[in-house]
Write an enzyme that holds these catalytic residues in place. Structure first.
Site, short mmCIF file in Angstrom:
data_model
loop_
_atom_site.label_atom_id
_atom_site.label_comp_id
_atom_site.label_asym_id
_atom_site.label_seq_id
_atom_site.Cartn_x
_atom_site.Cartn_y
_atom_site.Cartn_z
N ALA A 36 3.73 1.65 20.68
CA ALA A 36 4.36 0.45 21.24
C ALA A 36 5.44 0.84 22.25
CB ALA A 36 4.97 -0.37 20.10
N SER B 191 -1.97 4.74 20.84
CA SER B 191 -1.05 3.81 21.52
C SER B 191 0.25 3.66 20.74
CB SER B 191 -1.72 2.44 21.61
OG SER B 191 -2.25 2.07 20.35
N LYS C 162 -6.36 8.36 10.34
CA LYS C 162 -5.57 9.37 11.06
C LYS C 162 -4.11 9.34 10.62
CE LYS C 162 -3.54 6.23 13.70
NZ LYS C 162 -2.15 5.99 14.08
N GLY D 275 -6.76 2.60 19.04
CA GLY D 275 -6.77 3.82 19.84
C GLY D 275 -5.37 4.41 19.93
N GLU E 206 1.82 2.93 7.55
CA GLU E 206 0.47 2.63 7.05
C GLU E 206 -0.15 3.82 6.31
OE1 GLU E 206 -0.78 -0.19 6.75
OE2 GLU E 206 -0.48 -1.50 8.49
N ASP F 172 -6.61 9.15 18.68
CA ASP F 172 -5.49 8.61 17.90
C ASP F 172 -4.89 9.70 17.00
OD1 ASP F 172 -3.76 6.63 17.25
OD2 ASP F 172 -5.20 5.31 16.29
N1 LIG Z 1 3.89 0.27 16.57
C1 LIG Z 1 2.86 0.82 17.16
O1 LIG Z 1 3.02 1.63 18.08
C2 LIG Z 1 1.46 0.50 16.73
C3 LIG Z 1 0.39 0.86 17.54
C4 LIG Z 1 -0.91 0.56 17.15
C5 LIG Z 1 -1.12 -0.09 15.95
N2 LIG Z 1 -0.07 -0.43 15.17
C6 LIG Z 1 -0.36 -1.13 13.90
O2 LIG Z 1 0.07 -2.47 14.01
C7 LIG Z 1 0.50 -2.95 12.73
C8 LIG Z 1 1.91 -3.51 12.86
O3 LIG Z 1 2.73 -2.43 13.27
P1 LIG Z 1 4.20 -2.64 13.86
O4 LIG Z 1 4.58 -1.35 14.43
O5 LIG Z 1 4.27 -3.82 14.74
O6 LIG Z 1 4.99 -2.90 12.49
P2 LIG Z 1 6.49 -3.38 12.30
O7 LIG Z 1 6.91 -2.85 11.00
O8 LIG Z 1 7.27 -3.09 13.54
O9 LIG Z 1 6.33 -5.00 12.24
C9 LIG Z 1 5.52 -5.64 11.33
C10 LIG Z 1 5.55 -7.15 11.55
O10 LIG Z 1 4.84 -7.75 10.47
C11 LIG Z 1 5.64 -8.72 9.83
N3 LIG Z 1 5.39 -8.79 8.41
C12 LIG Z 1 5.81 -7.96 7.43
N4 LIG Z 1 5.41 -8.42 6.22
C13 LIG Z 1 4.74 -9.57 6.45
C14 LIG Z 1 4.12 -10.52 5.62
N5 LIG Z 1 4.08 -10.35 4.30
N6 LIG Z 1 3.52 -11.60 6.19
C15 LIG Z 1 3.51 -11.78 7.54
N7 LIG Z 1 4.12 -10.91 8.38
C16 LIG Z 1 4.71 -9.82 7.84
C17 LIG Z 1 7.07 -8.30 10.10
O11 LIG Z 1 7.90 -9.42 10.00
C18 LIG Z 1 6.95 -7.78 11.52
O12 LIG Z 1 6.98 -8.86 12.43
C19 LIG Z 1 0.40 -1.75 11.77
O13 LIG Z 1 -0.81 -1.82 11.06
C20 LIG Z 1 0.38 -0.55 12.70
O14 LIG Z 1 -0.34 0.55 12.15
C21 LIG Z 1 1.21 -0.17 15.52
#
Ligand SMILES: NC(=O)c1ccc[n+]([C@@H]2O[C@H](COP(=O)([O-])OP(=O)(O)OC[C@H]3O[C@@H](n4cnc5c(N)ncnc54)[C@H](O)[C@@H]3O)[C@@H](O)[C@H]2O)c1
Length: 333
Positions: free
Chosen positions: A136, A134, A187, A132, A277, A240
């Site tokens: 971080a 959001s 999205k 949804g 993404e 979203d």
């Molecule tokens: N940041 C946000 O606000 C948010 C909100 C909702 C959903 N998401 C989704 O959550 C997911 C993660 O986003 P994020 O913002 O935390 O990303 P980020 O880039 O801040 O962090 C990604 C994490 O994944 C790890 N990682 C990278 N490659 C890896 C691998 N090969 N094996 C294991 N771990 C690995 C990294 O070390 C890091 O800890 C994405 O799909 C994003 O779309 C993010």
């Protein structure tokens, strides 16, 4: 109190860990990378969420030992790392443990949604998708947010609803897991398209048009894949889309803006420095559109710009000059 392991120590993994700790749970955050964990341990802060302290009660580790004792395991790694992470834990995780996916994307190659990727590796566990509007940056600071917990198993969805909900975090449940996952993945492509137009210096009109027509093509693909159209009018579709296409926090939009201002996609990815993404989702969505025989003109033009070197102006012109049509013919509501 539940024992929870969060896989992934990026912005979203850390923000959700803080939320879960705030809800009185025992929380461990895992990263695959030792240097990432060591830096977090040393600073108790991440560069992704400046000024947000990572509470000392959150256990930071690069060992997967806590998985075996966890009631809930949260996948917060990027979409491209979901399968390998599932493979790492499949022989450790208890059958009663509920798995939550908070990552947004579709797997390259198999074109599976991420819950299906996890299911293909860990078939016996219940899986919930939490998605949804959001950022971080806001959740980590306790700012009001509403999400959706989707699962085939209603009890599992309700368990996750209870676990995450508090005075600033509201969770709805939904049984359309495909629709919820696709909204979150697709999205990002539309956000990227609106970013491209921002980078070109275009105005509000085109952003509104891209969001509206973008939602139409998201729903068109979703319905062809078995999702319910009304899910796209909810938090994980329209909600979203709004947050990602209008917020200063959106990295997909920022990436698009760099591309729109003339930076090549590879350099723009490096400049953003976090998971984008939408870049990966553009490729998988074009393949899904072909597979399910649906038109996704905005997504296809994003693909041409990002992967085939098309000029942004040419793509925009192609979109504007598409054959005339009747809006009501392909409305999804
Ligand atoms: N940041 C946000 O606000 C948010 C909100 C909702 C959903 N998401 C989704 O959550 C997911 C993660 O986003 P994020 O913002 O935390 O990303 P980020 O880039 O801040 O962090 C990604 C994490 O994944 C790890 N990682 C990278 N490659 C890896 C691998 N090969 N094996 C294991 N771990 C690995 C990294 O070390 C890091 O800890 C994405 O799909 C994003 O779309 C993010």
């Amino acid at each position: 109190m539940s024992k929870i392991t969060v896989l992934g120590s990026g912005g979203w993994g850390i923000a959700l860990s803080l939320l879960l700790l705030n809800n009185d749970n025992d929380v461990t955050v895992w990263s695959a990378f030792e240097d990432e964990i060591e830096t977090l341990k040393a600073n108790r802060e991440t560069r992704l969420l400046p000024g947000v302290k990572i509470d000392d009660r959150i256990n930071l580790t690069n060992s997967l030992d806590s998985v075996a004792e966890s009631d809930v395991v949260v996948f917060a790694v990027p979409s491209f790392a979901i399968r390998q992470t599932a493979q790492r834990i499949k022989n450790l995780v208890n059958k009663d443990t509920v798995i939550v996916n908070v990552s947004k994307g579709v797997e390259d190659g198999t074109l599976l949604t991420l819950a299906d990727v996890i299911k293909s590796e860990i078939p016996d566990n219940r899986i919930v998708v939490l998605s949804g509007p959001s950022h971080a940056e806001e959740v980590a600071r306790g700012m009001a947010t509403s999400l959706v917990a989707a699962a085939d198993d209603k009890d599992a969805a309700m368990l996750i609803q209870d676990l995450f909900m508090n005075s600033f975090f509201r969770v709805y449940i939904n049984d359309d897991i495909t629709g919820v996952e696709l909204g979150g993945a697709l999205k990002n492509i539309i956000a990227l398209a609106t970013g491209i137009c921002d980078g070109l210096g275009l105005g509000d009109n085109v952003r509104a048009a891209l969001m509206t027509r973008g939602l139409t093509e998201m729903a068109r693909l979703g319905v062809a894949m078995g999702a319910h159209y009304r899910t796209f009018a909810g938090l994980t579709g329209l909600g979203d889309l709004i947050v990602t296409c209008t917020s200063k926090h959106s990295r997909n939009r920022r990436f698009g803006a760099l591309v729109g201002s003339g930076v090549d996609p590879e350099t723009a990815l490096k400049e953003v420095g976090m998971t984008v993404e939408g870049y990966h989702a553009t490729k998988t969505a074009v393949l899904l559109a072909k597979k399910f025989g649906v038109e996704m003109p905005i997504t296809e033009e994003c693909y041409s710009i990002l992967y085939e070197g098309a000029s942004v102006q040419t793509s925009l012109e192609r979109l504007m000059k598409r054959p005339k049509c009747d809006e009501s013919e392909d409305m999804w509501l």
